[in-house]
Design an enzyme around this catalytic site. Structure first.
Site, PDB file in Angstrom:
ATOM      1  N   LYS A  43       0.861  -1.182   0.000  1.00  0.00           N
ATOM      2  CA  LYS A  43       0.000   0.000   0.000  1.00  0.00           C
ATOM      3  C   LYS A  43       0.894   1.227   0.000  1.00  0.00           C
ATOM      4  O   LYS A  43       2.007   1.209   0.534  1.00  0.00           O
ATOM      5  CB  LYS A  43      -0.891   0.021   1.249  1.00  0.00           C
ATOM      6  CG  LYS A  43      -2.157   0.851   1.086  1.00  0.00           C
ATOM      7  CD  LYS A  43      -3.240   0.078   0.331  1.00  0.00           C
ATOM      8  CE  LYS A  43      -4.566   0.808   0.355  1.00  0.00           C
ATOM      9  NZ  LYS A  43      -5.649  -0.013  -0.203  1.00  0.00           N
ATOM     10  N   GLY A  62     -21.221   6.387   4.444  1.00  0.00           N
ATOM     11  CA  GLY A  62     -20.310   6.688   3.354  1.00  0.00           C
ATOM     12  C   GLY A  62     -20.885   6.245   2.026  1.00  0.00           C
ATOM     13  O   GLY A  62     -20.934   5.058   1.733  1.00  0.00           O
ATOM     14  N   VAL A  63     -21.357   7.194   1.226  1.00  0.00           N
ATOM     15  CA  VAL A  63     -21.958   6.852  -0.064  1.00  0.00           C
ATOM     16  C   VAL A  63     -21.198   7.545  -1.189  1.00  0.00           C
ATOM     17  O   VAL A  63     -21.771   8.141  -2.092  1.00  0.00           O
ATOM     18  CB  VAL A  63     -23.465   7.209  -0.114  1.00  0.00           C
ATOM     19  CG1 VAL A  63     -24.261   6.210   0.701  1.00  0.00           C
ATOM     20  CG2 VAL A  63     -23.735   8.627   0.383  1.00  0.00           C
ATOM     21  N   GLY A  64     -19.872   7.433  -1.112  1.00  0.00           N
ATOM     22  CA  GLY A  64     -19.022   7.967  -2.162  1.00  0.00           C
ATOM     23  C   GLY A  64     -18.758   6.932  -3.225  1.00  0.00           C
ATOM     24  O   GLY A  64     -19.671   6.341  -3.795  1.00  0.00           O
ATOM     25  N   LYS A  65     -17.479   6.668  -3.487  1.00  0.00           N
ATOM     26  CA  LYS A  65     -17.064   5.768  -4.567  1.00  0.00           C
ATOM     27  C   LYS A  65     -17.810   4.433  -4.554  1.00  0.00           C
ATOM     28  O   LYS A  65     -18.407   4.025  -5.536  1.00  0.00           O
ATOM     29  CB  LYS A  65     -15.565   5.482  -4.446  1.00  0.00           C
ATOM     30  CG  LYS A  65     -14.647   6.528  -5.030  1.00  0.00           C
ATOM     31  CD  LYS A  65     -13.216   6.007  -4.929  1.00  0.00           C
ATOM     32  CE  LYS A  65     -12.245   6.959  -5.588  1.00  0.00           C
ATOM     33  NZ  LYS A  65     -10.869   6.435  -5.522  1.00  0.00           N
ATOM     34  N   VAL A  66     -17.718   3.729  -3.419  1.00  0.00           N
ATOM     35  CA  VAL A  66     -18.274   2.375  -3.334  1.00  0.00           C
ATOM     36  C   VAL A  66     -19.704   2.392  -2.811  1.00  0.00           C
ATOM     37  O   VAL A  66     -20.580   1.685  -3.321  1.00  0.00           O
ATOM     38  CB  VAL A  66     -17.392   1.484  -2.437  1.00  0.00           C
ATOM     39  CG1 VAL A  66     -18.007   0.097  -2.268  1.00  0.00           C
ATOM     40  CG2 VAL A  66     -15.981   1.374  -3.022  1.00  0.00           C
ATOM     41  N   GLY A  67     -19.952   3.189  -1.787  1.00  0.00           N
ATOM     42  CA  GLY A  67     -21.245   3.184  -1.128  1.00  0.00           C
ATOM     43  C   GLY A  67     -22.403   3.479  -2.057  1.00  0.00           C
ATOM     44  O   GLY A  67     -23.489   2.886  -1.931  1.00  0.00           O
TER      45      GLY A  67
END
Length: 381
Positions: free
Chosen positions: A109, A209-214
């Site tokens: 990472k 969290g409803v960004g990229k994945v959510g």
């Protein structure tokens, strides 16, 4: 361009716990790297390019299964030490994630220190790519929090070991699509284990969290008939979901979400540490299954969840859809092939729950054992 490398070639600890913050007040970063059971990293590279303002950390945890693979996080850390600790923690988690996903990759990472809204430039990304190139293929990078497909297109201009690029540049595009699909499969497996039915129809699912994945996870759950409640620190992310799906409800914040009456499933899909001494005692859900990395704030949280009868689907098992996609990109991306592999997260998650029940241990410990077994077998082969 300057590089500092800290190396420890010991194997990964047989007792390490991915997803746990390895902060030690008495020793700090070097104590974590060399002296604790959270260490065992093969190599850590500190990167600095004064011209572009780049400060970055590349951590390679384990390459027993193959070249280390993991994304690049761009984040405004409170300190350089915090950034190094995050890289150590995240890279270790990638070793376990890649092992359980059946990939021929070890764990690595990278983190870039700073606010991406302020510091991210083409010059900085090109400089970062040169550091990735200097490792000669030991580390393969991709997107993570704060980095996107367009960023990987830039990084790839200075090295051959970048995935998560745009289709126009020979890549697979946004990996969050399959990450969300894998989380959904893990959630189905948790529902099967907990309630005897893999469907989420009629279940109340809270997503933090409803960004990229959510946002993609919301789509899967609505299609399956779930009752969805969301929250996000960015109001615009919430507003976008509510505009497209008026049946979705919003909680004012995560504190309110985890206390929602009748909540069946809690899906942490933002940053790590969501499961801690504060949240676990008040959590109303009976299942935790989300996309966020490093959800367990410290050792023992998984036992606290089990003691409360809450089923925890290990994050690095269910969120592996994205890494499955970027790994496939190295061999010529095929979406259908990747989706089929990501669909197997359902079976892997079920097997972990079965192992946990048989051994009388939490699912996180069962997942660790299975991953460590595969890495150990690779080292001895």
């Amino acid at each position: 361009m300057g590089v500092t490398t800290v190396t420890d070639v010991r194997p990964a600890s047989e007792h390490s716990v991915p997803g746990v913050s390895p902060v030690h007040a008495d020793g700090g970063v070097l104590h974590t790297l060399f002296r604790t059971d959270q260490g065992g990293h093969e190599q850590v590279v500190l990167c600095q390019d004064r011209a572009s303002g780049l400060k970055a950390v590349i951590a390679i945890h384990n390459t027993a299964l193959g070249p280390a693979l993991g994304g690049t996080r761009f984040h405004a850390y409170a300190s350089e030490e915090e950034a190094v600790l995050d890289a150590l923690n995240l890279s270790r988690g990638m070793s376990y994630k890649n092992a359980l996903a059946g990939l021929d990759h070890g764990g690595g990472k990278a983190v870039i220190i700073g606010d991406p809204e302020v510091l991210k430039t083409e010059e900085l990304l090109l400089a970062y790519g040169r550091f990735v190139s200097s490792l000669g293929g030991r580390y393969v990078t991709a997107c993570d929090v704060g980095t996107y497909v367009a960023d990987m297109d830039v990084v790839a201009r200075t090295n051959r070991w970048t995935t998560g690029r745009s289709p126009e540049n020979g890549g697979a595009g946004d990996s969050s699509v399959l990450t969300a699909y894998g989380v959904f499969q893990g959630m189905r497996a948790a529902a099967q284990h907990q309630w005897g039915d893999p469907s989420l129809r009629g279940r109340k699912v809270g997503i933090a969290g409803v960004g990229k994945v959510g946002r993609h996870l919301v789509e899967h759950l609505l299609e399956d008939g779930a009752d969805v409640v969301i929250t996000d620190v960015r109001p615009e992310s919430v507003d976008r979901i509510l505009a497209n799906h008026p049946q979705v409800r919003a909680a004012v914040d995560t504190e309110a979400l985890i206390r929602t009456e009748g909540l069946d499933v809690y899906a942490p899909c933002a940053l790590g540490g969501a499961l801690n001494d504060h949240s676990v005692p008040v959590l109303t859900a009976k299942v935790v299954c989300g996309a966020a990395n490093n959800q367990l704030a410290h050792p023992g949280v998984e036992k606290d969840l089990a003691d409360r009868g809450i089923l925890y689907a290990p994050d690095y098992v269910v969120n592996a859809g994205g890494v499955i996609q970027v790994a496939d990109e190295l061999h010529g991306f095929d979406f259908d092939r990747c989706k089929m592999k990501a669909g197997k997260i359902f079976d892997t998650t079920l097997s972990i729950f079965a192992r946990a029940k048989a051994d009388g241990i939490p699912p996180a410990a069962a997942a660790d054992r299975l991953a460590e077994l595969r890495m150990a077998e690779a080292r001895s082969a």
